[in-house]
Design a protein around this motif. Structure first.
Motif, PDB file in Angstrom:
ATOM      1  N   ASP A   1       0.744  -1.164  -0.032  1.00  0.00           N
ATOM      2  CA  ASP A   1       0.074  -0.396  -0.174  1.00  0.00           C
ATOM      3  C   ASP A   1       1.139   1.105   0.121  1.00  0.00           C
ATOM      4  O   ASP A   1       0.936   2.710   0.080  1.00  0.00           O
ATOM      5  N   HIS A   2       1.731   0.868   0.272  1.00  0.00           N
ATOM      6  CA  HIS A   2       3.510   1.935   0.669  1.00  0.00           C
ATOM      7  C   HIS A   2       4.192   2.246  -1.319  1.00  0.00           C
ATOM      8  O   HIS A   2       4.973   2.976  -1.586  1.00  0.00           O
TER       9      HIS A   2
ATOM     10  N   HIS B   1       7.583  -0.363  12.664  1.00  0.00           N
ATOM     11  CA  HIS B   1       6.618  -1.197  11.777  1.00  0.00           C
ATOM     12  C   HIS B   1       7.483  -1.814  11.281  1.00  0.00           C
ATOM     13  O   HIS B   1       6.656  -3.185  11.705  1.00  0.00           O
TER      14      HIS B   1
HETATM   15 ZN   LIG Z   1       2.932  -0.621   6.551  1.00  0.00          ZN
END
Ligand SMILES: [Zn+2]
Ligand SMILES: [Zn+2]
Length: 419
Positions: free
Chosen positions: A63-64, A141
């Protein structure tokens, strides 16, 4: 010269994170895809008339990162990330091409070109380009995940990407920062705090012991990147002997985790953990996994593909499924948890096994988001990567006095209005 940011995605949604920051350079921050939309079709960043001069990637999650190769249809710009991020991207992009093929806005040639135009950027090793200074910080993360600090004409723009402050099995957690002028912060869990980590870990271990004792398997559908490694480390830190099988792309990604030991908390411990689990290599291993009581960690996390679906229908009736990650509405993980079925080849299939959800999120919870914002002390807060950040923006404004906003897709936010 104007200083602004254009929001090309992840604006009032989770997915396709992409922002164009204008300093004296046009800097793309992330360029991701949204894999599952309401329409079940992938979504890509909005078009922009600005030509990027460079691209900075916070971390490898699709998603990045998932749309970066598409930049190389008509660009020769350099993109920057930490080294593990780039290596993981390579695996994920190849896999996307295999799964989505023509559904992607790029082809193998663009993928190869993208890999050639990468330059490493390390934590706390700033680079200068024109009048813009760029520095990365550990986001806590996943391996290589970065928060991006950009300084231009004495003003600081800070983009958190996805981050977590609490320590996990794999990461020490992001550090708070201060002196920020504009803070662009993820808000995935703006309305929710995660339960205490230790309690969730212990609960998972209890579930494992109970299920294995009764002769069943514990199936842990997990994202190949991040969650698979966290679960391996977690289980092994509590128990060195319980049989664990790992299947799917998580095996390959775990290898990259080990290649970059400085990006994880306790690399020696993780290496030992990886050596002690069964990395499923073929059919005999798959059979062995379900022939005895064991834990099976396998992708995909939302159960919309990957080896997890085969395991699901080969478990005995004493088995249990435990989801530990977020499952987007409409995915098998979501329907299984809420309605007890999955959909395969257009057919609804009932699953008669107990299903549980345990929150092992790799994102900051609500309390940490507020704390992070307060410590950063920004003039402006931009809330991105959340389903309804407008509610959180209102709260930050009314209760904490911040100039907070939840930009809309396509919105331009001016950061320096004096000139
Ligand atoms: Zn992430
Ligand atoms: Zn994300």
């Amino acid at each position: 010269m104007e200083f602004f940011v254009d929001c090309l995605g992840a604006s009032r949604e989770v997915g396709r994170s992409a922002f164009m920051l204008r300093t004296d350079k046009n800097i793309l921050l992330d360029y991701g895809i949204k894999i599952f939309d309401e329409s079940n079709l992938p979504k890509f960043p909005l078009e922009t008339s600005l030509k990027p001069d460079m691209m900075l990637l916070s971390h490898a999650h699709l998603d990045h990162s998932g749309c970066i190769p598409a930049l190389y249809r008509d660009n020769k710009i350099t993109w920057y990330s930490t080294p593990p991020t780039k290596d993981i991207c390579e695996i994920l992009w190849l896999d996307s091409m295999k799964i989505m093929g023509d559904g992607l806005p790029y082809r193998l040639g663009h993928f190869n070109k993208a890999l050639k135009h990468w330059d490493p950027l390390l934590y706390k090793k700033p680079i200068q380009t024109g009048q813009t200074r760029i520095e990365l910080f550990d986001a806590g993360h996943i391996s290589g995940a970065s928060m991006i600090d950009i300084e231009y004409k004495g003003k600081t723009f800070f983009y958190t990407g996805d981050f977590k402050c609490d320590e996990t099995m794999m990461h020490k957690g992001a550090k708070f920062i201060d002196g920020v002028d504009t803070l662009m912060i993820e808000s995935t869990y703006a309305q929710k705090d995660h339960p205490p980590r230790k309690e969730v870990e212990q609960r998972l271990m209890e579930e494992i012991y109970d299920t294995l004792e009764s002769g069943g398997n514990v199936l842990l559908p997990s994202f190949a990147l991040g969650r698979t490694q966290e679960l391996i480390a977690l289980i092994r830190s509590y128990d060195e002997n319980v049989p664990v099988y790992v299947d799917g792309m998580g095996k390959e990604i775990s290898r990259i985790y080990m290649q970059y030991p400085s990006y994880i908390k306790d690399p020696e411990k993780f290496k030992r953990a990886i050596r002690s689990v069964n990395l499923v290599a073929g059919i005999p291993d798959k059979k062995a996994a379900t022939r005895q009581p064991s834990v099976i960690i396998t992708s995909s996390g939302m159960m919309n593909g990957g080896p997890v679906l085969n395991y699901l229908f080969n478990l005995n009736s004493n088995s249990k499924i435990i989801l530990t990650g977020y499952c987007v509405e409409g995915t098998n993980g979501n329907t299984l948890l809420n309605q007890g079925f999955i959909t395969q080849d257009g057919e609804q299939l009932q699953v008669d096994l107990p299903i549980e959800y345990l929150d092992l999120s790799a994102h900051a919870g609500r309390t940490d988001l507020i704390k992070f914002i307060k410590k950063a002390g920004p003039e402006k807060v931009l809330l991105v990567h959340g389903d309804h950040p407008e509610e959180f923006a209102k709260e930050l404004k009314e209760q904490h006095g911040f100039d907070a906003l939840a930009p809309l897709p396509g919105e331009r936010v001016i950061l320096d209005e004096e000139k």
